[in-house]
Scaffold this motif. Structure first.
Motif, short mmCIF file in Angstrom:
data_model
loop_
_atom_site.label_atom_id
_atom_site.label_comp_id
_atom_site.label_asym_id
_atom_site.label_seq_id
_atom_site.Cartn_x
_atom_site.Cartn_y
_atom_site.Cartn_z
N THR A 197 0.72 -1.69 -0.06
CA THR A 197 -0.42 -0.28 -0.06
C THR A 197 1.03 1.18 0.30
N LEU A 198 2.19 1.08 0.35
CA LEU A 198 3.09 2.57 0.75
C LEU A 198 3.23 2.71 -0.36
N ASP A 199 3.90 1.78 -1.16
CA ASP A 199 4.72 1.37 -2.32
C ASP A 199 3.75 2.49 -3.16
N GLU A 200 2.67 1.72 -3.99
CA GLU A 200 1.28 2.11 -4.76
C GLU A 200 1.21 3.24 -4.06
N THR A 201 0.85 3.77 -3.41
CA THR A 201 0.76 5.38 -2.69
C THR A 201 1.83 6.27 -3.11
N PHE A 202 2.58 6.36 -2.54
CA PHE A 202 4.09 7.90 -2.77
C PHE A 202 4.60 7.67 -4.15
N GLU A 203 4.20 5.88 -4.84
CA GLU A 203 4.77 5.95 -6.40
C GLU A 203 3.76 7.29 -7.11
N ALA A 204 2.28 6.60 -6.58
CA ALA A 204 0.97 7.51 -6.60
C ALA A 204 1.38 9.15 -7.00
N LEU A 205 1.45 9.27 -5.07
CA LEU A 205 1.72 10.73 -5.23
C LEU A 205 3.37 11.52 -5.99
N THR A 206 3.86 11.06 -6.19
CA THR A 206 5.87 11.40 -6.71
C THR A 206 5.59 11.95 -8.04
N LEU A 207 4.39 10.54 -8.62
CA LEU A 207 4.02 11.23 -10.59
C LEU A 207 3.02 12.36 -10.44
N ILE A 208 1.93 12.29 -9.17
CA ILE A 208 1.46 13.96 -9.28
C ILE A 208 2.35 15.05 -9.00
#
Length: 266
Positions: A197-208
């Motif tokens: 969940t953390l991996d998915e969260t921070f990848e999406a936040l980084t892209l934004i």
């Protein structure tokens, strides 16, 4: 499968059937004679990794296009969070307490699906147990479809029983799976979870944050949980993120609050 080709050349499926009728000889038994695209040993060679990556990108893409999936509402969250009725099976007291978010994920998916036309704002989860199951379940209970992006793991990898079968995909590559989570995302919701969940969260936040992805409503369920495991202000104080970066997401506790955030983003 309907043939949409616009040329008269022989279909590959015809040859796949034809080779089943060939004589059994040392030549035809040789791996060299097998059609390349039906040869599993060949397809799994290290040199074929770029092809496998392309196939994992293409298959779900084409099937979701054919199913009319235009946009998705993504639910990330822990596979180990039980539904409240089974919270006594949780491995820790904290997990048992987090079971309330199973119900919120289920309710959120139900409410969002009621607002969906079946093609837009379709619930999309990892397809597994826990929060993912709750999302698929809520969508089904509302009479709608849900996308499940499963992945082969030593544990917790079986798809839950509520995912729409024709939209239930399986992956080998985490990277391609994460691309499919975000390629159609019009909103992202994150419930308490672990490393995945953390991996998915921070990848999406980084892209934004970096402008590689357009901003979408980004909701974190359970403020106390998220503030306990991540010191957001420490990142800001250190100067490793900017003040505006803390505006990329919103904390909520309930499905109704999450929907209000999504609606305010329009």
């Amino acid at each position: 499968m309907r043939d949409h080709r616009k040329h008269p050349m022989r279909h590959s499926r015809q040859d796949m059937e034809e080779v089943k009728q060939i004589p059994d000889t040392p030549q035809t038994r040789s791996p060299a004679y097998e059609l390349a695209f039906t040869d599993n040993d060949f397809m799994c060679r290290e040199e074929l990794r770029p092809v496998r990556l392309q196939l994992e990108l293409l298959k779900p893409q084409l099937m979701m296009d054919e199913a009319g999936i235009v946009s998705t509402v993504v639910l990330f969250g822990g596979a180990r969070i039980p539904e409240p009725a089974k919270k006594d099976t949780a491995r820790t007291e904290t997990l048992a307490e987090l079971s309330k978010y199973y119900d919120e994920a289920r309710k959120f998916a139900h409410l969002m699906t009621e607002r969906s036309d079946g093609n837009h704002n379709v619930i999309c989860t990892g397809g597994g147990p826990g929060v993912m199951e709750a999302g698929s379940r809520g969508a089904l209970e509302a009479g709608g479809r849900s996308v499940g992006l499963n992945i082969v793991l030593p544990h917790e990898q079986a798809p839950n029983e509520y995912v729409t079968p024709e939209l239930c995909f399986n992956f080998h590559y985490f990277a391609i799976r994460k691309m499919h989570f975000l390629m159609r995302a019009c909103a992202i919701t994150v419930f308490p979870g672990g490393f995945g969940t953390l991996d998915e969260t921070f990848e999406a936040l980084t892209l934004i944050q970096t402008g590689r992805m357009s901003p979408v409503p980004f909701v974190l369920f359970g403020e106390a949980f998220w503030r306990k495991i991540i010191n957001w202000e420490a990142l800001l104080d250190a100067g490793t993120i900017g003040a505006d970066d803390l505006d990329l997401f919103h904390f909520v506790e309930t499905a109704e609050e999450a929907i209000a955030v999504i609606d305010a983003h329009k």
